[in-house]
Scaffold this motif. Structure first.
Motif, PDB file in Angstrom:
ATOM      1  N   ALA A 366       8.781  15.112  -3.586  1.00  0.00           N
ATOM      2  CA  ALA A 366       8.744  14.782  -2.153  1.00  0.00           C
ATOM      3  C   ALA A 366       7.386  14.179  -1.786  1.00  0.00           C
ATOM      4  N   LYS A 367       6.329  14.713  -2.390  1.00  0.00           N
ATOM      5  CA  LYS A 367       4.988  14.163  -2.107  1.00  0.00           C
ATOM      6  C   LYS A 367       4.889  12.713  -2.581  1.00  0.00           C
ATOM      7  N   LYS A 368       5.513  12.445  -3.737  1.00  0.00           N
ATOM      8  CA  LYS A 368       5.498  11.058  -4.250  1.00  0.00           C
ATOM      9  C   LYS A 368       6.250  10.142  -3.290  1.00  0.00           C
ATOM     10  N   VAL A 369       7.416  10.640  -2.792  1.00  0.00           N
ATOM     11  CA  VAL A 369       8.182   9.836  -1.822  1.00  0.00           C
ATOM     12  C   VAL A 369       7.293   9.542  -0.610  1.00  0.00           C
ATOM     13  N   GLY A 370       6.551  10.552  -0.167  1.00  0.00           N
ATOM     14  CA  GLY A 370       5.649  10.390   0.980  1.00  0.00           C
ATOM     15  C   GLY A 370       4.636   9.281   0.732  1.00  0.00           C
ATOM     16  N   GLN A 371       4.035   9.296  -0.478  1.00  0.00           N
ATOM     17  CA  GLN A 371       3.033   8.263  -0.791  1.00  0.00           C
ATOM     18  C   GLN A 371       3.665   6.875  -0.755  1.00  0.00           C
ATOM     19  N   GLU A 372       4.861   6.768  -1.357  1.00  0.00           N
ATOM     20  CA  GLU A 372       5.549   5.470  -1.401  1.00  0.00           C
ATOM     21  C   GLU A 372       5.906   4.995   0.009  1.00  0.00           C
ATOM     22  N   ALA A 373       6.399   5.942   0.822  1.00  0.00           N
ATOM     23  CA  ALA A 373       6.825   5.579   2.180  1.00  0.00           C
ATOM     24  C   ALA A 373       5.632   5.095   2.995  1.00  0.00           C
ATOM     25  N   ARG A 374       4.505   5.771   2.841  1.00  0.00           N
ATOM     26  CA  ARG A 374       3.322   5.355   3.618  1.00  0.00           C
ATOM     27  C   ARG A 374       2.809   4.004   3.139  1.00  0.00           C
ATOM     28  N   LYS A 375       2.932   3.773   1.825  1.00  0.00           N
ATOM     29  CA  LYS A 375       2.509   2.485   1.262  1.00  0.00           C
ATOM     30  C   LYS A 375       3.345   1.343   1.852  1.00  0.00           C
ATOM     31  N   ALA A 376       4.647   1.620   2.054  1.00  0.00           N
ATOM     32  CA  ALA A 376       5.568   0.566   2.511  1.00  0.00           C
ATOM     33  C   ALA A 376       5.163  -0.030   3.856  1.00  0.00           C
ATOM     34  N   THR A 377       4.546   0.799   4.707  1.00  0.00           N
ATOM     35  CA  THR A 377       4.222   0.302   6.055  1.00  0.00           C
ATOM     36  C   THR A 377       2.824  -0.307   6.135  1.00  0.00           C
ATOM     37  N   LYS A 378       2.026  -0.182   5.051  1.00  0.00           N
ATOM     38  CA  LYS A 378       0.673  -0.782   5.076  1.00  0.00           C
ATOM     39  C   LYS A 378       0.765  -2.288   4.825  1.00  0.00           C
ATOM     40  N   VAL A 379      -0.330  -2.975   5.118  1.00  0.00           N
ATOM     41  CA  VAL A 379      -0.359  -4.417   4.863  1.00  0.00           C
ATOM     42  C   VAL A 379      -0.041  -4.671   3.383  1.00  0.00           C
ATOM     43  N   GLY A 380       0.892  -5.571   3.133  1.00  0.00           N
ATOM     44  CA  GLY A 380       1.300  -5.858   1.755  1.00  0.00           C
ATOM     45  C   GLY A 380       2.428  -4.959   1.275  1.00  0.00           C
ATOM     46  N   GLY A 381       2.745  -3.922   2.026  1.00  0.00           N
ATOM     47  CA  GLY A 381       3.826  -3.002   1.657  1.00  0.00           C
ATOM     48  C   GLY A 381       5.191  -3.648   1.880  1.00  0.00           C
ATOM     49  N   SER A 382       6.230  -3.058   1.278  1.00  0.00           N
ATOM     50  CA  SER A 382       7.546  -3.708   1.299  1.00  0.00           C
ATOM     51  C   SER A 382       8.100  -3.852   2.714  1.00  0.00           C
TER      52      SER A 382
END
Ligand code: UDP
Ligand code: UDP
Length: 398
Positions: A366-382
């Motif tokens: 779940a923590k990994k999902v959290g990291q991925e999800a937060r990455k998605a909304t940053k500049v350059g994220g999916s």
């Protein structure tokens, strides 16, 4: 009509029409804030009166901090607009509404909300979720099936993915569907802070919430309480006793009993108020989330990396629970069925909570999902990339 704003001709102008309910309003307010902060002109169409008090409070506070234009339409006008059901052709002629696809999909959802008998909406798999894919596929399916079978074949394969649609496998003349999310939370502090959480050890508390409009029978609420107590874990339970908040008048003690509250007062807290789920989920004391799996709640748990125990209650929530399971963000108590289908006993609830809170592999995932999800909304994220693509697509062409 309420307020209007001057519209910059070089900016995309996006009209958003959320269907009724907090679960629909929340993502639209988030999307509105994201578009407005990226130089789009946004008009939010709201339906008055709102069903819940929460919606009307959120709309008012949102406009106090976000200078969008608004159009309010009354329910009766909307009902007139919706009858008879919109056809693809008639909705595409609404081009001046700037984001016809958004409007089209929502009109359909709204029309279905208003017109489908409840026997149909409770079918599994849920009609609404598969409906859009099926409708969009019909011309393709009929041609394909006819060619293959001469029209005798009844079983159909529905390509449900966005890729299939965007590659023209569904309908060649539909605009692309561009998925974005998770959405950024908008700056709006609506809801009560729970100071009790600050005194609890790290990852020791189960957060229990069934969203904005789901309630349970009194018997089920008591079994749930019993389960929380038996699990031995601490809990923060946001209780709802009525679907619409304006009608939710019965006190906690009446619903759960004085002795339950006395026995659990050191381990748990029960509140019956509007809270800030994102703040709660992000709190270090939270170790798990027992949830109905409304899509917003899934997204909020994903962004904060909190493992979920899914107990779908109605609508699209079994599909959401499947997504949660596949993403290894949580577990799903499948045999509990839909909410209200059977009385789930306290010992079963306790067993699943113990499983959720004790699963260290799940917590790490779940923590990994959290990291991925937060990455998605940053500049350059999916998500951010697709959002910019949408804005580019909507820019007026000179
Ligand atoms: N929500 C909230 N405070 C509450 C209860 C719910 O802000 O006390 C929010 C929750 O965070 C979510 C939305 O209301 O964003 C509910 O949407 P969801 O899709 O999870 O479920 P629904 O309420 O539509 O069943
Ligand atoms: N629904 C229901 N009982 C309820 C609440 C909703 O049968 O207590 C239906 C609702 O009419 C709709 C579906 O469940 O057809 C869920 O709708 P949707 O997919 O739009 O998601 P939600 O509104 O729950 O976020």
């Amino acid at each position: 009509m309420s307020t209007t704003m001057a519209c910059n001709q070089s900016q995309p102008h996006v009209a958003l029409l959320p269907s009724a309910g907090m679960g629909h309003l929340t993502p639209f307010l988030r999307l509105a804030a994201m578009l407005a902060s990226r130089s789009c002109t946004v008009t939010l169409i709201t339906i008055q009166p709102t069903i819940s008090e929460a919606e009307s409070t959120h709309i008012t506070s949102f406009f106090a901090t976000h200078p969008l234009s608004t159009v309010s339409i009354s329910m009766s006008i909307l009902l007139r607009l919706q009858m008879p059901p919109p056809t693809i052709h008639s909705l595409f002629s609404l081009e001046p509404l700037v984001a016809p696809v958004i409007f089209w999909v929502l009109s359909y959802v709204l029309y279905l909300h208003l017109s489908l008998p409840s026997s149909l909406t409770s079918l599994s798999p849920p009609v609404l979720v598969r409906f859009y894919s099926l409708m969009a596929c019909l011309p393709y399916l009929s041609l394909e099936n006819h060619a293959k079978t001469g029209g005798s074949e009844n079983d159909v394969e529905i390509p449900e993915t966005i890729t299939a649609q965007n590659n023209g496998k569904v309908l060649t003349n539909l605009p692309p569907v561009l998925p974005i999310g998770p959405y950024e939370p908008y700056e709006l502090k609506q809801g009560h802070h729970i100071p009790w959480l600050d005194d609890q050890p790290a990852e020791s508390v189960v957060y229990v919430s069934f969203g904005s409009r789901t309630t349970m029978s009194k018997d089920q609420l008591r079994e749930l309480g019993n389960g929380l107590e038996r699990s031995g874990y601490r809990f923060l339970w946001v209780l709802k006793a009525s679907k619409v908040d304006k009608d939710d008048k019965e006190g906690i003690e009446n619903l759960l009993g004085h002795s339950f509250l006395e026995r659990t007062k050191n381990e748990g807290i029960v509140v019956k108020e509007w809270v800030q789920p994102e703040e709660i989920l992000a709190h270090p004391a939270i170790g798990g989330f027992l949830s109905h799996r409304g899509w917003n709640s899934v997204m909020e748990a994903a962004q904060t990396g909190v493992p979920i125990l899914a107990w779908p209650q109605h609508g699209d929530q079994k599909v959401n629970a499947e997504v949660v399971e596949k993403a290894e963000l949580g577990i799903w108590a499948r045999h509990w069925g839909w909410g209200g289908q059977k009385l789930v006993k306290g010992d079963e609830v306790a067993g699943k909570i113990i499983e959720l809170m004790g699963d260290h592999i799940l917590r790490a995932n779940a923590k990994k999902v959290g990291q991925e999800a937060r990455k998605a909304t940053k500049v350059g994220g999916s998500s951010e990339k697709v959002l910019m693509e949408v804005i580019e697509l909507l820019k007026p062409k000179n």
